[in-house]
Design a protein around this motif. Structure first.
Motif, mmCIF file in Angstrom:
data_model
loop_
_atom_site.group_PDB
_atom_site.id
_atom_site.type_symbol
_atom_site.label_atom_id
_atom_site.label_comp_id
_atom_site.label_asym_id
_atom_site.label_seq_id
_atom_site.Cartn_x
_atom_site.Cartn_y
_atom_site.Cartn_z
ATOM 1 N N VAL A 94 -45.430 27.371 14.718
ATOM 2 C CA VAL A 94 -44.842 26.806 13.674
ATOM 3 C C VAL A 94 -43.187 26.936 14.244
ATOM 4 N N LEU A 95 -42.314 25.441 13.663
ATOM 5 C CA LEU A 95 -40.996 25.818 13.695
ATOM 6 C C LEU A 95 -40.535 25.563 12.199
ATOM 7 N N TYR A 96 -39.391 26.261 11.950
ATOM 8 C CA TYR A 96 -38.705 26.204 10.700
ATOM 9 C C TYR A 96 -37.404 25.522 11.059
ATOM 10 N N ALA A 97 -37.095 24.392 10.102
ATOM 11 C CA ALA A 97 -35.619 23.749 10.166
ATOM 12 C C ALA A 97 -35.025 24.013 8.754
ATOM 13 N N ALA A 98 -33.793 24.431 8.782
ATOM 14 C CA ALA A 98 -33.080 24.577 7.583
ATOM 15 C C ALA A 98 -32.293 23.278 7.189
ATOM 16 N N ASP A 99 -32.434 22.630 6.364
ATOM 17 C CA ASP A 99 -31.764 21.357 6.042
ATOM 18 C C ASP A 99 -30.589 21.613 5.005
ATOM 19 N N SER A 100 -29.427 21.242 5.673
ATOM 20 C CA SER A 100 -28.280 21.717 4.702
ATOM 21 C C SER A 100 -27.879 20.944 3.497
ATOM 22 N N VAL A 101 -28.565 19.735 3.537
ATOM 23 C CA VAL A 101 -28.197 18.893 2.493
ATOM 24 C C VAL A 101 -29.161 18.762 1.478
ATOM 25 N N LEU A 102 -30.599 18.830 1.694
ATOM 26 C CA LEU A 102 -31.549 18.842 0.822
ATOM 27 C C LEU A 102 -32.094 20.012 0.222
ATOM 28 N N GLY A 103 -31.386 21.252 0.900
ATOM 29 C CA GLY A 103 -31.641 22.359 0.327
ATOM 30 C C GLY A 103 -33.134 23.074 0.806
ATOM 31 N N THR A 104 -33.648 22.584 1.864
ATOM 32 C CA THR A 104 -35.072 22.722 2.110
ATOM 33 C C THR A 104 -35.299 23.576 3.332
ATOM 34 N N VAL A 105 -36.267 24.271 3.581
ATOM 35 C CA VAL A 105 -36.643 24.925 4.645
ATOM 36 C C VAL A 105 -37.888 24.100 5.153
ATOM 37 N N TRP A 106 -37.838 23.414 6.083
ATOM 38 C CA TRP A 106 -39.067 22.549 6.445
ATOM 39 C C TRP A 106 -40.179 23.263 7.513
ATOM 40 N N ARG A 107 -41.251 23.359 7.512
ATOM 41 C CA ARG A 107 -41.921 23.954 8.369
ATOM 42 C C ARG A 107 -42.659 22.728 9.201
ATOM 43 N N VAL A 108 -42.980 22.901 10.342
ATOM 44 C CA VAL A 108 -43.503 21.909 11.218
ATOM 45 C C VAL A 108 -44.464 22.580 12.397
ATOM 46 N N PRO A 109 -45.521 21.953 12.663
ATOM 47 C CA PRO A 109 -46.354 22.510 13.772
ATOM 48 C C PRO A 109 -45.682 22.470 15.076
ATOM 49 N N GLN A 110 -45.690 23.718 15.940
ATOM 50 C CA GLN A 110 -45.164 23.664 17.130
ATOM 51 C C GLN A 110 -45.461 22.397 18.087
ATOM 52 N N ALA A 111 -46.654 21.842 17.908
ATOM 53 C CA ALA A 111 -47.202 20.735 18.509
ATOM 54 C C ALA A 111 -46.708 19.503 18.079
ATOM 55 N N GLY A 112 -46.163 19.299 16.714
ATOM 56 C CA GLY A 112 -45.508 18.248 16.314
ATOM 57 C C GLY A 112 -46.486 17.736 15.188
ATOM 58 N N GLY A 113 -45.987 16.812 14.370
ATOM 59 C CA GLY A 113 -46.569 16.600 13.162
ATOM 60 C C GLY A 113 -45.878 16.374 12.021
ATOM 61 N N ALA A 114 -46.645 16.193 10.758
ATOM 62 C CA ALA A 114 -45.935 15.962 9.445
ATOM 63 C C ALA A 114 -45.201 17.364 8.989
ATOM 64 N N PRO A 115 -44.045 17.368 8.495
ATOM 65 C CA PRO A 115 -43.398 18.412 7.768
ATOM 66 C C PRO A 115 -43.762 18.828 6.654
ATOM 67 N N THR A 116 -43.522 19.945 6.299
ATOM 68 C CA THR A 116 -44.018 20.604 4.938
ATOM 69 C C THR A 116 -42.706 21.232 4.461
ATOM 70 N N ALA A 117 -42.266 20.691 3.106
ATOM 71 C CA ALA A 117 -41.197 21.535 2.403
ATOM 72 C C ALA A 117 -41.599 22.728 2.165
ATOM 73 N N TRP A 118 -41.477 23.895 3.011
ATOM 74 C CA TRP A 118 -41.872 25.041 3.008
ATOM 75 C C TRP A 118 -41.253 25.966 1.765
ATOM 76 N N ALA A 119 -39.871 25.917 1.677
ATOM 77 C CA ALA A 119 -39.245 26.684 0.783
ATOM 78 C C ALA A 119 -38.083 25.884 0.008
ATOM 79 N N THR A 120 -38.038 25.608 -0.974
ATOM 80 C CA THR A 120 -36.768 25.007 -1.680
ATOM 81 C C THR A 120 -36.357 25.782 -2.959
ATOM 82 N N GLY A 121 -35.238 25.180 -3.594
ATOM 83 C CA GLY A 121 -34.843 26.048 -4.835
ATOM 84 C C GLY A 121 -33.326 25.922 -4.711
ATOM 85 N N SER A 122 -32.736 26.536 -5.877
ATOM 86 C CA SER A 122 -31.272 26.569 -5.843
ATOM 87 C C SER A 122 -30.747 27.649 -4.820
#
Length: 325
Positions: A158-186
């Motif tokens: 899996v890959l983790y991408a930190a979104d600086s605007v949406l305040g979200t850590v996205w989790r994505v399969p390494q092979a590619g595919g739909a992202p999951t909002a893995w972690a959110t919050g203040s």
């Protein structure tokens, strides 16, 4: 992470902090030494190195934010472009306007993954073949976000991408595919209103957890990864780190090295809250943005976002105690 002032490009910099699970033995040897600039880049051509990963054999790969490129710097200090992300005719990238390449991660087989932010459906994670080639988008992320830091957990694919605007850590399969909002919050969000800029920024996978920095809040966060892959409660491991950006764990402990962009420093911070500056502008730093470690070699990318002079790559030597096996 790049940021635009009214007349020039500025980055909210990076300083990171870390906790040391086991304190190292006392030593007169500095943690980082023998620093020198090993490559100079072309600011006018958009060669602003935003992220860096270390290759085997002494080469390093960098993402040039405003050139939309991933490039390799060889041991001989030659710069070779591995991939150029497709041009976006009308970019609408939040905070930045321009299309930019940001976080960079490397798989063991040499495949590279890079975040590309455009404000369009090209925003997401792109894959670059080992050795370079045509980049391919493997995941689309929200166009109103800014995927910044990127980390690969190859053990779990899996890959983790930190979104600086949406305040979200996205989790994505390494092979590619739909992202999951893995972690959110203040804890991951940016400040509200005109004072706000970049929230979640740097991201690393370390000891069964995902570590994230928040530039606006000046914090280092640890998010445990559950047995089922879910995100555990967010733990704040350090505060008071204004403008914290990307960071690196130089060894197996929780000690962190971080680039403090505005003051042109690389610092280490210990678990007791004390910290020490290990590199400064006198060593050649020019708005350091990110770090990478391989063996005893420490690499620091400097994008010159606010200095507007000499974007570069610096190399230093790590104290032997911290070398990863």
């Amino acid at each position: 992470m790049p940021r635009f002032p009214r007349a020039a490009v500025v980055a909210p910099a990076a300083l990171v902090i870390g906790l040391l699970a086991t304190a190292p033995a006392a030593s007169d040897e500095p943690l980082v030494s023998n620093a020198r600039v090993v490559a100079h880049f072309d600011l006018a051509a958009g060669q602003t190195p935003e992220n860096v990963v270390a290759e085997r054999g002494g080469s390093v790969d960098v993402s040039f934010a405003f050139a939309r490129q991933v490039a390799r710097v060889t041991r001989e200090r030659r710069v070779r472009v591995l991939a150029t992300l497709p041009a976006e005719r009308s970019p609408r990238t939040p905070l930045l306007t321009s299309a930019v390449t940001l976080g960079l991660a490397r798989a063991h087989d040499g495949t590279l993954y890079v975040n590309y932010a455009t404000g369009t459906d090209r925003t997401g994670i792109w894959r670059v073949p080992a050795g370079g080639g045509t980049p391919e988008q493997i995941a689309e992320l929200p166009s109103d976000g800014l995927p910044n830091g990127l980390a690969l957990d190859e053990r779990h694919g899996v890959l983790y991408a930190a979104d600086s605007v949406l305040g979200t850590v996205w989790r994505v399969p390494q092979a590619g595919g739909a992202p999951t909002a893995w972690a959110t919050g203040s804890a991951l969000a940016h400040l509200p209103g005109p004072a706000g800029g970049f929230g979640a920024n740097g991201v690393k996978v370390h000891k069964d957890a995902v570590w994230v920095t928040n530039s606006d809040l000046g914090t280092l966060l640890r998010i445990p990864v559950g047995d089922d892959g879910s995100a555990g409660p967010v733990e704040t491991r350090a505060t008071g780190l204004a403008g914290v950006d990307d960071f690196v764990f130089p060894g197996h402990s929780d000690l962190v090295l971080a680039a403090l962009n505005p003051s042109n420093e690389v610092v280490q911070v210990r678990p007791d809250g004390t910290r020490a500056t290990v590199l400064t502008v006198q060593d050649g730093l020019s708005n350091p943005t990110s770090l990478a470690v391989r063996g005893r070699d420490v690499y620091v990318a400097g994008a010159a976002y606010s200095t507007q002079r000499d974007p570069n790559l610096l190399k230093a030597r790590l104290r032997a105690h911290f070398v990863r096996s």
